[in-house]
Write a protein that holds these residues in place. Structure first.
Motif, short mmCIF file in Angstrom:
data_model
loop_
_atom_site.label_atom_id
_atom_site.label_comp_id
_atom_site.label_asym_id
_atom_site.label_seq_id
_atom_site.Cartn_x
_atom_site.Cartn_y
_atom_site.Cartn_z
N TYR A 155 -7.57 69.40 -10.53
CA TYR A 155 -6.49 69.80 -9.63
C TYR A 155 -5.30 70.35 -10.43
N LEU A 156 -4.91 69.65 -11.49
CA LEU A 156 -3.76 70.07 -12.30
C LEU A 156 -4.01 71.42 -12.97
N LYS A 157 -5.25 71.66 -13.34
CA LYS A 157 -5.59 72.93 -13.97
C LYS A 157 -5.33 74.10 -13.03
N LYS A 158 -5.59 73.89 -11.74
CA LYS A 158 -5.35 74.94 -10.75
C LYS A 158 -3.86 75.10 -10.41
N GLU A 159 -3.06 74.10 -10.77
CA GLU A 159 -1.64 74.10 -10.41
C GLU A 159 -0.76 74.90 -11.37
N ASN A 160 -1.36 75.41 -12.45
CA ASN A 160 -0.61 76.21 -13.43
C ASN A 160 0.65 75.47 -13.90
N LYS A 194 5.02 76.32 -14.74
CA LYS A 194 6.07 75.50 -14.13
C LYS A 194 6.89 74.80 -15.21
N PHE A 195 6.21 74.36 -16.27
CA PHE A 195 6.94 73.73 -17.38
C PHE A 195 7.88 74.73 -18.06
N ALA A 196 7.39 75.95 -18.29
CA ALA A 196 8.19 76.97 -18.97
C ALA A 196 9.48 77.25 -18.20
N THR A 197 9.38 77.28 -16.87
CA THR A 197 10.57 77.49 -16.04
C THR A 197 11.52 76.30 -16.16
N PHE A 198 10.96 75.09 -16.12
CA PHE A 198 11.75 73.86 -16.26
C PHE A 198 12.43 73.82 -17.63
N ALA A 199 11.68 74.15 -18.67
CA ALA A 199 12.22 74.10 -20.03
C ALA A 199 13.32 75.12 -20.23
N ASN A 200 13.13 76.29 -19.65
CA ASN A 200 14.14 77.36 -19.77
C ASN A 200 15.48 76.91 -19.15
N MET A 204 4.48 83.27 -27.23
CA MET A 204 4.19 81.96 -27.81
C MET A 204 3.54 81.04 -26.78
N ILE A 205 4.02 81.12 -25.54
CA ILE A 205 3.44 80.30 -24.48
C ILE A 205 1.97 80.66 -24.27
N LYS A 206 1.68 81.94 -24.32
CA LYS A 206 0.29 82.39 -24.17
C LYS A 206 -0.58 81.86 -25.31
N LYS A 207 -0.05 81.93 -26.55
CA LYS A 207 -0.81 81.46 -27.70
C LYS A 207 -1.03 79.94 -27.65
N SER A 208 -0.02 79.22 -27.17
CA SER A 208 -0.08 77.75 -27.14
C SER A 208 -0.51 77.20 -25.79
N HIS A 209 -1.05 78.06 -24.93
CA HIS A 209 -1.33 77.64 -23.56
C HIS A 209 -2.22 76.40 -23.49
N SER A 210 -3.29 76.38 -24.26
CA SER A 210 -4.22 75.23 -24.22
C SER A 210 -3.54 73.94 -24.68
N LEU A 211 -2.75 74.04 -25.74
CA LEU A 211 -2.04 72.86 -26.25
C LEU A 211 -1.02 72.36 -25.23
N LEU A 212 -0.29 73.30 -24.64
CA LEU A 212 0.71 72.92 -23.65
C LEU A 212 0.06 72.28 -22.43
N GLU A 213 -1.01 72.91 -21.93
CA GLU A 213 -1.70 72.38 -20.76
C GLU A 213 -2.24 70.98 -21.03
N ARG A 214 -2.84 70.79 -22.19
CA ARG A 214 -3.41 69.49 -22.55
C ARG A 214 -2.32 68.42 -22.62
N SER A 215 -1.20 68.77 -23.25
CA SER A 215 -0.11 67.81 -23.42
C SER A 215 0.56 67.48 -22.09
N ILE A 216 0.85 68.51 -21.30
CA ILE A 216 1.52 68.30 -20.00
C ILE A 216 0.63 67.52 -19.04
N ASN A 217 -0.59 67.98 -18.86
CA ASN A 217 -1.49 67.35 -17.89
C ASN A 217 -1.86 65.92 -18.29
N SER A 218 -1.97 65.67 -19.58
CA SER A 218 -2.32 64.32 -20.03
C SER A 218 -1.22 63.33 -19.66
#
Length: 373
Positions: A257-262, A266-272, A282-296
């Motif tokens: 479910y979280l994977k579909k929620e992008n 949403k984090f990038a907007t919050f962080a900005n 950079m977000i594109k390059k680190s997308h997998s790391l960011l997704e793994r860290s956020i969703n976990s």
């Protein structure tokens, strides 16, 4: 394959280990991973009790010795219930003290395979002494030695405080976290029970090295992690969406479910909005790391630590290496082959005279007078 994460060696850790092992036994596990990564230690008694579960009778587990402290041996009593289970122990640079005693005993007795990166190198025996005013002092009285005679403690020269305290940073800069060839062994060579070479001089060097994963690493991801923004976003997202998230009781269902929620966007907007400038490349390059860290973190908030561990382990290269060892029936170390043209000399054996456990199944398979250390 069974998996147990040991966060520290507390007073109740041994009992919790037995419970976790009993639950795994009911599920019919045939291999076991003990994860000691980022475990900074605890009570010696707990570590010895836990190691005893995996060793046959009269095997040396560890010994302590100091300038004014006579040698004291700790040996297995042969009552352990898991002496024959194929075993892999995971360590990294943050595994210290009792974790290193555990890994060193398994390695020197050729009982299992150690995987990961070289451990921290803390092998000091400390005894807690109380003063009349209620204050306490931890006094270093001896050092720990593995069964082969290796000193776990990393070298220290009087007056060399800076180099000693910044050892991990120096190892990182030297490339040790990324290349096995960069590991510098400052101590002498020792031999395990079947003659495998192991080294003293600080920490436990794994049998199988797995470098730190730097794919997708960017300065954006580092700042997002170190600033605490990922944790803040995860808490905010969890609170704002708790009603919907409560409908998911299974880790995989919630992860999908979280994977579909992008959540990354949403984090990038919050962080900005909170001081971390949006950097799309950079977000594109680190997308997998960011997704793994956020969703976990969201999974941790909604379910529990067990679910968090299962999620993180899904793409863990160290876990992959452990599963590969089991697939190849290679958990029990093999005796080194004799060099051609030379008679094999007998090796010194490892025998020398004289809160916090999480149990999960690895999803990708068919599946302590207390001394403080």
């Amino acid at each position: 394959t069974g998996y147990i994460k040991v966060k520290n060696f507390g007073e109740n850790t041994y009992a919790e280990l037995l419970v976790a092992l009993a639950e795994l036994s009911q599920e019919g596990f045939s291999n076991l991973v003990i994860d000691l990564r980022d475990n900074t230690g605890g009570y010696l008694e707990s570590a010895v009790q836990m190691i005893n579960e995996f060793l046959p009778k009269n095997k040396l587990i560890v010994y302590t010795q100091g300038r004014k402290s006579p040698r004291q041996d700790y040996k297995s009593d042969g009552r352990g219930s898991y002496q024959n289970i194929p075993l892999v122990v995971l360590i990294n640079e943050a595994s210290a003290s009792a974790s290193e005693i555990f890994a060193g005993a398994i390695q020197d007795n050729d009982r299992g395979t150690i995987i990961g990166r070289r451990s921290f190198g803390k092998g000091l025996v400390q005894k807690q002494m109380e003063f009349p005013d209620g204050s306490l002092i931890r006094l270093t009285v001896a050092r720990y030695y593995t069964p082969s005679g290796r000193c776990i403690q990393k070298p220290y020269t009087a007056g060399d405080n800076v180099d000693y305290e910044e050892d991990l940073l120096a190892r990182y800069q030297h490339g040790e976290f990324f290349s096995q060839d960069s590991i510098k062994h400052t101590g002498p060579a020792y031999h395990t029970g079947i003659g495998r070479v192991v080294y003293g001089g600080g920490g436990i060097t794994p049998d199988i090295f797995v470098p730190e994963d730097t794919i997708g690493m960017t300065s954006y991801f580092k700042e997002a992690s170190m600033s605490g923004l990922i944790l803040q976003f995860a808490f905010t997202y969890t609170d704002d969406n708790r009603i919907k998230l409560n409908t998911y009781k299974d880790m995989m269902e919630l992860a999908n479910y979280l994977k579909k929620e992008n959540t990354v966007d949403k984090f990038a907007t919050f962080a900005n909005r909170n001081g971390l400038q949006r950097r799309n490349l950079m977000i594109k390059k680190s997308h997998s790391l960011l997704e793994r860290s956020i969703n976990s973190r969201i999974i941790y908030n909604m379910l529990d630590d067990n679910a968090w561990t299962q999620y993180i382990n899904q793409d863990d290269k160290v876990i992959d290496a452990a599963l590969n060892v089991f697939r190849n029936n290679a958990a029990f170390p093999k005796k080194p082959a004799a060099k051609p043209g030379k008679k094999e000399k007998p090796q010194k054996t490892a025998e020398v005279k004289r809160d916090s456990v999480k149990k999960v199944g690895v999803e990708r398979t068919n599946t302590t007078d207390k001394c403080i250390c």
